[in-house]
Motif scaffolding. Sequence first.
Motif, PDB file in Angstrom:
ATOM      1  N   VAL A 127     -31.499   1.192 -48.521  1.00 36.62           N
ATOM      2  CA  VAL A 127     -30.440   0.898 -47.552  1.00 36.62           C
ATOM      3  C   VAL A 127     -29.084   1.273 -48.152  1.00 36.62           C
ATOM      4  O   VAL A 127     -28.854   1.073 -49.339  1.00 36.62           O
ATOM      5  N   SER A 128     -28.191   1.817 -47.314  1.00 38.76           N
ATOM      6  CA  SER A 128     -26.829   2.116 -47.778  1.00 38.76           C
ATOM      7  C   SER A 128     -25.974   0.857 -47.661  1.00 38.76           C
ATOM      8  O   SER A 128     -25.428   0.558 -46.598  1.00 38.76           O
ATOM      9  N   TYR A 129     -25.912   0.103 -48.753  1.00 36.24           N
ATOM     10  CA  TYR A 129     -25.073  -1.097 -48.768  1.00 36.24           C
ATOM     11  C   TYR A 129     -23.612  -0.696 -48.948  1.00 36.24           C
ATOM     12  O   TYR A 129     -23.303   0.436 -49.343  1.00 36.24           O
ATOM     13  N   LYS A 130     -22.711  -1.631 -48.662  1.00 37.41           N
ATOM     14  CA  LYS A 130     -21.291  -1.443 -48.962  1.00 37.41           C
ATOM     15  C   LYS A 130     -20.804  -2.712 -49.655  1.00 37.41           C
ATOM     16  O   LYS A 130     -21.523  -3.711 -49.696  1.00 37.41           O
ATOM     17  N   GLU A 131     -19.601  -2.656 -50.202  1.00 35.66           N
ATOM     18  CA  GLU A 131     -19.038  -3.832 -50.861  1.00 35.66           C
ATOM     19  C   GLU A 131     -17.707  -4.203 -50.215  1.00 35.66           C
ATOM     20  O   GLU A 131     -17.044  -3.360 -49.598  1.00 35.66           O
ATOM     21  N   ALA A 132     -17.337  -5.477 -50.364  1.00 37.14           N
ATOM     22  CA  ALA A 132     -16.050  -5.944 -49.836  1.00 37.14           C
ATOM     23  C   ALA A 132     -15.567  -7.097 -50.701  1.00 37.14           C
ATOM     24  O   ALA A 132     -16.335  -7.675 -51.468  1.00 37.14           O
ATOM     25  N   ILE A 133     -14.278  -7.424 -50.572  1.00 39.38           N
ATOM     26  CA  ILE A 133     -13.755  -8.607 -51.279  1.00 39.38           C
ATOM     27  C   ILE A 133     -13.418  -9.671 -50.243  1.00 39.38           C
ATOM     28  O   ILE A 133     -13.196  -9.355 -49.066  1.00 39.38           O
ATOM     29  N   THR A 134     -13.357 -10.936 -50.680  1.00 40.43           N
ATOM     30  CA  THR A 134     -13.172 -12.023 -49.711  1.00 40.43           C
ATOM     31  C   THR A 134     -11.891 -12.829 -49.926  1.00 40.43           C
ATOM     32  O   THR A 134     -11.571 -13.680 -49.122  1.00 40.43           O
ATOM     33  N   LYS A 135     -11.173 -12.576 -51.023  1.00 38.83           N
ATOM     34  CA  LYS A 135      -9.915 -13.321 -51.197  1.00 38.83           C
ATOM     35  C   LYS A 135      -8.846 -12.422 -51.833  1.00 38.83           C
ATOM     36  O   LYS A 135      -9.147 -11.348 -52.348  1.00 38.83           O
ATOM     37  N   ALA A 136      -7.615 -12.877 -51.768  1.00 35.81           N
ATOM     38  CA  ALA A 136      -6.489 -12.092 -52.292  1.00 35.81           C
ATOM     39  C   ALA A 136      -6.294 -12.359 -53.787  1.00 35.81           C
ATOM     40  O   ALA A 136      -6.466 -13.492 -54.256  1.00 35.81           O
ATOM     41  N   VAL A 137      -5.954 -11.300 -54.521  1.00 32.88           N
ATOM     42  CA  VAL A 137      -5.692 -11.414 -55.964  1.00 32.88           C
ATOM     43  C   VAL A 137      -4.431 -10.607 -56.277  1.00 32.88           C
ATOM     44  O   VAL A 137      -4.265  -9.488 -55.800  1.00 32.88           O
ATOM     45  N   GLU A 138      -3.552 -11.211 -57.083  1.00 34.83           N
ATOM     46  CA  GLU A 138      -2.350 -10.495 -57.511  1.00 34.83           C
ATOM     47  C   GLU A 138      -2.426 -10.313 -59.022  1.00 34.83           C
ATOM     48  O   GLU A 138      -2.737 -11.260 -59.741  1.00 34.83           O
ATOM     49  N   LEU A 139      -2.164  -9.099 -59.506  1.00 38.44           N
ATOM     50  CA  LEU A 139      -2.223  -8.890 -60.960  1.00 38.44           C
ATOM     51  C   LEU A 139      -1.306  -7.757 -61.388  1.00 38.44           C
ATOM     52  O   LEU A 139      -0.875  -6.938 -60.582  1.00 38.44           O
ATOM     53  N   ARG A 140      -1.070  -7.757 -62.705  1.00 41.61           N
ATOM     54  CA  ARG A 140      -0.268  -6.687 -63.309  1.00 41.61           C
ATOM     55  C   ARG A 140      -1.201  -5.857 -64.165  1.00 41.61           C
ATOM     56  O   ARG A 140      -2.020  -6.398 -64.911  1.00 41.61           O
ATOM     57  N   GLU A 141      -1.116  -4.549 -64.029  1.00 43.75           N
ATOM     58  CA  GLU A 141      -1.946  -3.662 -64.850  1.00 43.75           C
ATOM     59  C   GLU A 141      -1.022  -2.665 -65.561  1.00 43.75           C
ATOM     60  O   GLU A 141      -0.170  -2.017 -64.934  1.00 43.75           O
ATOM     61  N   VAL A 142      -1.213  -2.580 -66.870  1.00 42.16           N
ATOM     62  CA  VAL A 142      -0.423  -1.626 -67.666  1.00 42.16           C
ATOM     63  C   VAL A 142      -1.386  -0.641 -68.309  1.00 42.16           C
ATOM     64  O   VAL A 142      -2.377  -1.039 -68.936  1.00 42.16           O
ATOM     65  N   TYR A 143      -1.105   0.631 -68.114  1.00 42.52           N
ATOM     66  CA  TYR A 143      -1.917   1.673 -68.766  1.00 42.52           C
ATOM     67  C   TYR A 143      -1.014   2.354 -69.785  1.00 42.52           C
ATOM     68  O   TYR A 143       0.038   2.906 -69.446  1.00 42.52           O
ATOM     69  N   LYS A 144      -1.419   2.259 -71.084  1.00 44.51           N
ATOM     70  CA  LYS A 144      -0.565   2.789 -72.149  1.00 44.51           C
ATOM     71  C   LYS A 144      -1.445   3.540 -73.131  1.00 44.51           C
ATOM     72  O   LYS A 144      -2.483   3.026 -73.564  1.00 44.51           O
TER      73      LYS A 144
ATOM     74  N   ILE B 174       2.354  -3.788 -60.430  1.00 44.91           N
ATOM     75  CA  ILE B 174       1.982  -5.142 -59.986  1.00 44.91           C
ATOM     76  C   ILE B 174       1.491  -4.989 -58.548  1.00 44.91           C
ATOM     77  O   ILE B 174       2.231  -4.482 -57.680  1.00 44.91           O
ATOM     78  N   VAL B 175       0.254  -5.381 -58.300  1.00 43.12           N
ATOM     79  CA  VAL B 175      -0.339  -5.185 -56.968  1.00 43.12           C
ATOM     80  C   VAL B 175      -0.970  -6.482 -56.465  1.00 43.12           C
ATOM     81  O   VAL B 175      -1.376  -7.333 -57.249  1.00 43.12           O
ATOM     82  N   ARG B 176      -1.019  -6.567 -55.128  1.00 41.69           N
ATOM     83  CA  ARG B 176      -1.808  -7.623 -54.498  1.00 41.69           C
ATOM     84  C   ARG B 176      -2.945  -6.930 -53.749  1.00 41.69           C
ATOM     85  O   ARG B 176      -2.702  -6.061 -52.910  1.00 41.69           O
ATOM     86  N   VAL B 177      -4.175  -7.325 -54.088  1.00 40.91           N
ATOM     87  CA  VAL B 177      -5.363  -6.723 -53.470  1.00 40.91           C
ATOM     88  C   VAL B 177      -6.035  -7.801 -52.628  1.00 40.91           C
ATOM     89  O   VAL B 177      -6.286  -8.910 -53.120  1.00 40.91           O
ATOM     90  N   GLU B 178      -6.331  -7.472 -51.347  1.00 42.98           N
ATOM     91  CA  GLU B 178      -6.892  -8.480 -50.435  1.00 42.98           C
ATOM     92  C   GLU B 178      -7.666  -7.803 -49.304  1.00 42.98           C
ATOM     93  O   GLU B 178      -7.593  -6.572 -49.135  1.00 42.98           O
ATOM     94  N   PRO B 179      -8.413  -8.600 -48.502  1.00 33.82           N
ATOM     95  CA  PRO B 179      -9.097  -8.018 -47.333  1.00 33.82           C
ATOM     96  C   PRO B 179      -8.079  -7.475 -46.334  1.00 33.82           C
ATOM     97  O   PRO B 179      -6.949  -7.967 -46.261  1.00 33.82           O
ATOM     98  N   VAL B 180      -8.471  -6.485 -45.546  1.00 37.53           N
ATOM     99  CA  VAL B 180      -7.539  -5.841 -44.601  1.00 37.53           C
ATOM    100  C   VAL B 180      -7.171  -6.801 -43.472  1.00 37.53           C
ATOM    101  O   VAL B 180      -7.892  -7.749 -43.183  1.00 37.53           O
ATOM    102  N   ASP B 181      -6.029  -6.510 -42.820  1.00 36.88           N
ATOM    103  CA  ASP B 181      -5.608  -7.298 -41.655  1.00 36.88           C
ATOM    104  C   ASP B 181      -6.568  -7.064 -40.498  1.00 36.88           C
ATOM    105  O   ASP B 181      -7.149  -5.980 -40.366  1.00 36.88           O
TER     106      ASP B 181
END
Length: 706
Positions: A486-503, A516-523
């Motif tokens: 079966v072709s499954y898909k993935e999703a997230i269920t809550k909002a998360v805010e974080l800072r990511e630094v790539y150095k 700094i991003v906030r990642v959450e389910p779509v409207d």
Amino acid sequence: MAKDDMLKFTRNLGIMAHIDAGKTTTSERILFYTGLSHKIGEVHDGGATMDWMEQEKERGITITSAATTTSWNYKGDKYKINLIDTPGHVDFTVEVERSLRILDGAVATFCAVGGVEPQSETVWRQADKYEVPRIGYVNKMDRSGANFFEVVRQLKDVLGANPCPIQVPIGSEETFKGIVDLVKMKAIYWHDETMGAEYSEEEIPAEMMDEVMEWREKMLESVAEFDESLMEKFFEDPETITQEEVLEALRKGAISMTIVPMLCGSSFKNKGVQQLLDAVCAFLGSPLDNPIVVGTDIDNPEIEVVRKVSSDEPLCALAFKIATDPYVGRLCFFRVYSGQLDAGSYVYNTRSRKKERISRLFQMHSNKQNPKDFIGCGDIGAGVGFKDIRTGDTLCAEEAPIVLESMEFPDPVIGIAIEPKTQKDLDKLSTGLSKLAEEDPTFRVSTNEETGQTVISGMGELHLEIIVDRLRREFKVECNQGRPQVSYKEAITKAVELREVYKKQSGGRGKFADIIVRVEPVDEGFEGQLQFIDEVKGGNIPKEFIPSVQKGFLTAMKNGVLAGYNVDQLKVTLIDGSYHNVDSDQLSFEICAIQAFKKACEQASPVLLEPIMKVEVVTPEENMGDVISDLNKRRGQVEGMETSRSGARIVKAKTPLAEMFGYVTTLRTITSGRATSAMTFSHYDAVSANTAKEVLKEVNGRVDLL
């Protein structure tokens, strides 16, 4: 302009319906009565002209849409009909989709017993999407349980259409003898000894007169809405409304998609097809009924570009199907909207931005080709000799580019691993799969990076079974295949805010990005894949790096954190960040976004989504308990039960696709072969935690994140 004057006598027509409603049987009668074939081909004995593939003949179903061109005399004028017979099975819905995109009208065929069935709804919605005018044809009036008026009611209640019967059947089931034409007010009877080729118009039976007058009044009331003078006549004296006025109003209503003229017959018993052809000529549109073709500019999709439907305009055509023929090679089917395409000429492909030479042109008759010097405006044809044309490409004159609206195809819902039985067939398998994938946009080929297996994905078990069969017959490759996946898909269920630094510092110029991003389910109501919002203030991240952040998230969404399945939808808000004058570049921000996606999704309670199917089972009353019990075992939710006109019970349920493999065989066993089922894709839904753990264990996924 004589060529363009002829366009009003052209009909680009499709026949669409649920499986087994009689599309191909109706197409075969059309070919016979228009004189294109001298023998009626039957689906059940594998002799149908339009079902030319070996797999179609063996199974008695249509798999690929077949095109042909014929003509019909109506009121002294000769009409040219480009006819496309489409499949009814849900696994081959792509064939209906791409055919409807280029048609000017369709005959929606319904079984007089089954009425509006699940796939009838699907093809009706597809025709709505491409704004294709329709006439309704209720077939199989000779079958036990046939009821024309019940099907008319279902069109209104289930499809939300405005059906307008222009015929009334004389009798039904085994007593079905003919029809009453409500426009001419004549009874029509077909002569069995001429295989329905001849028919006679007679007076309406006296015992039917009350029913006929009731339905004629309803028809006149429907058509009077299109013309004020007709409305006046209808209220003052309906008898003064002429045949021509009724036909004109019905045509206006059909083309504007506000009325669906309804006819009936029995194609298998050779009754009703000539009147259906008359209705096609009378009520469905010609290419001139949409006198303007609207596209977009090749460089700016916001700018509208318009072409008149005329042979004097620059060439503009849409490629709607690619097929492989054993004799002429790769064929491109296209519809010419303006100008004309000459054999041996060059066309400009707006997708690849390259010129293509079309060396030879054909008018198709099922799988046979009739060579042509040109394909004119408003016509449908096929060409060979091209290098890179795909389904949905716009072909036009290089000096006058235009991009026509393409087609959207559903994602595959099922996959199987496949490998050749012998190593020497590896190249043959690769060639076969690439050709089949080019033909069918809903068929995908991929390689599982962990196992190295080739995985083929499609719309259902039958779809993949046909693909493997074609590999064996057409490409001479014997294959081993794995269990369906079966072709499954993935999703997230809550909002998360974080800072990511790539150095990354490695002497000299390094890499640096900070977001700094906030990642959450779509409207709710958002239909795309990534809902990206930029809230960066004061140039903390330069404008040229922001698209790289968006691109990074889009790239990362192809591999979810649970088991590498596609993340269907995501909302990302870019809140703030920083950059380095020397070390920051687009790639740094893209990699930073990919890392941020992985960390955020791990914290955002990810879930697994699975495809849910809409299942409809028609079963005898005594087997209903067993059927419902079996559906419950398959994690199904029964949503309703109805009684069909023939006394059988209709069970409607929503069931996960993962539980439905081999269902047809089980259903036959528990009902002694008396039940039938239809299955269409409904939506993706979250899997329960226990089921998700089982799935993830199989693919070595992140059970710890659940």
